[in-house]
Design an enzyme around this catalytic site. Sequence first.
Site, PDB file in Angstrom:
ATOM      1  CB  CYS A 174      10.304   2.207   0.671  1.00 32.42           C
ATOM      2  SG  CYS A 174       8.770   1.506   1.315  1.00 32.42           S
ATOM      3  NE  ARG A 204       0.434   6.999  -7.772  1.00 31.32           N
ATOM      4  CZ  ARG A 204       1.686   6.815  -7.381  1.00 31.32           C
ATOM      5  NH1 ARG A 204       2.547   6.280  -8.218  1.00 31.32           N
ATOM      6  NH2 ARG A 204       2.079   7.164  -6.168  1.00 31.32           N
ATOM      7  CB  CYS A 215       8.709  -0.022  -1.884  1.00 33.67           C
ATOM      8  SG  CYS A 215       7.707   1.300  -1.196  1.00 33.67           S
ATOM      9  NE  ARG A 257      -0.623  -0.380   4.998  1.00 39.30           N
ATOM     10  CZ  ARG A 257      -1.237  -0.833   6.083  1.00 39.30           C
ATOM     11  NH1 ARG A 257      -2.509  -1.244   6.015  1.00 39.30           N
ATOM     12  NH2 ARG A 257      -0.615  -0.883   7.243  1.00 39.30           N
ATOM     13  CB  SER A 304       4.819  -0.306 -19.242  1.00 40.97           C
ATOM     14  OG  SER A 304       3.765   0.629 -19.157  1.00 40.97           O
ATOM     15  CG  HIS A 358       5.875   1.890 -13.216  1.00 41.47           C
ATOM     16  ND1 HIS A 358       6.545   2.856 -13.922  1.00 41.47           N
ATOM     17  CD2 HIS A 358       5.664   2.430 -11.985  1.00 41.47           C
ATOM     18  CE1 HIS A 358       6.752   3.909 -13.158  1.00 41.47           C
ATOM     19  NE2 HIS A 358       6.219   3.681 -11.975  1.00 41.47           N
ATOM     20  CB  THR A 409       5.223   3.366   2.053  1.00 40.45           C
ATOM     21  OG1 THR A 409       5.999   3.724   0.894  1.00 40.45           O
ATOM     22  CG2 THR A 409       4.772   1.913   1.958  1.00 40.45           C
TER      23      THR A 409
END
Length: 458
Positions: free
Chosen positions: A384, A277, A387, A187, A242, A245, A189
């Site tokens: 992170c 985004r 992540c 989620r 892509s 991402h 961060t």
Amino acid sequence: MDRGWGFLIGLLGAVWLLTSGHEEQQPPETAAQRCFCQVSGYLDDCTCDVETIDRFNNYRLFPRLQKLLESDYFRYYKVNLKRPCPFWNDISQCGRRDCAVKPCQSDEVPDGIKSASYKYSEEANNLIEECEQAERLGAVDESLSEETQKAVLQWTKHDDSSDNFCEADDIQSPDAEYVDLLLNPERYTGYKGPDAWKIWNVIYEENCFKYVSFSFRKSHNTFYSWLEGLCVEKRAFYRLISGLHASINVHLSARYLLQETWLEKKWGHNITEFQQRFDGILTEGEGPRRLKNLYFLYLIELRALSKVLPFFERPDFQLFTGNKIQDEENKMLLLEILHEIKSFPLHFDENSFFAGDKKEAHKLKEDFRLHFRNISRIMDCVGCFKCRLWGKLQTQGLGTALKILFSEKLIANMPESGPSYEFHLTRQEIVSLFNAFGRISTSVKELENFRNLLQSIH
């Protein structure tokens, strides 16, 4: 009188023109239309359409897949989050609480998971454990039986083979720890800015196929004109990255920290974050293309799961945790899901990959593999930790899917029982494969939620 009628007719005509002109005005474009303007119809290089995927995933697959991923076998993932970045030293570690990962205590992980990757028969499992012990010693111990020595060499050959698309963690390292994925969900961060952009820039600019003189920062039209001129394999590579991402960005927008008090945190859909985004205007047309690539990634991993069904169908294979009843139920659920996936009517045809001149195709496949291995190594540079955890898991899952797609003959030649020397999946690969696909499946489901939320916003 004629003059009065003329005036009246003229007045009525003017009213008609005004009202008809008003009726022809198009309603303003909604935020949903701007984000999803290209996310419909057939996908590039595929015979499948977005709408078929949505129906199949959201109503037939997603609920059962989530149930499977909540089971003990799939929720515990062993990972080394302390591996140094192999490319640069100036990593800025995220100090936010939401970036942290809470590893499991030893007594929290089922004994069956800690003792072995999975079980076959008792005899075969003893053989595997001997092999694993021998591999840890780094050599073939001549005191082992001839059969065990053979198995060690076979698995060593497998580990070094060109079929592996990821550089996997050494799970025997003291730094490798089990993580409960349900307690450490992917989620938002707060990890962003130059450090986060550096990761993706390196992935795109250094590890996607491109001309040496080409810069990823050039105009989108120039980039896509160039992309369409590439062979199908290089186009596919870019679309996979892509799509990954885009999928990660969907997760971060869907599980965003909306409110925090001293009592609780409220996580939910952040519409503004999603628009930033993926909105076609805000991203200069790039956002909707990214969403379409997400569906391409979905098809690739879906195809791999349909191909690997024989590996899991073998009677000796178990999702071993030590809880016999639960393990049997989970294997039944796993096979139900895989048979459902196999029934999907519009699977991606991977036979178009590496289908040209054999020598050229072999070189292209090796380039493809090395590029992806490099991306898996870049995940150790993410500042992170949460992540990094999900980045490593999802790249390993995609790498496992690619390994499966290019191992069709090895899968076909597997023995019906006992260890499979030629084609083998470790527990790490199995857990990452299904969790990675679970993330993409969740993204597709979340796109339906965002489409509905954005429908009334202009």
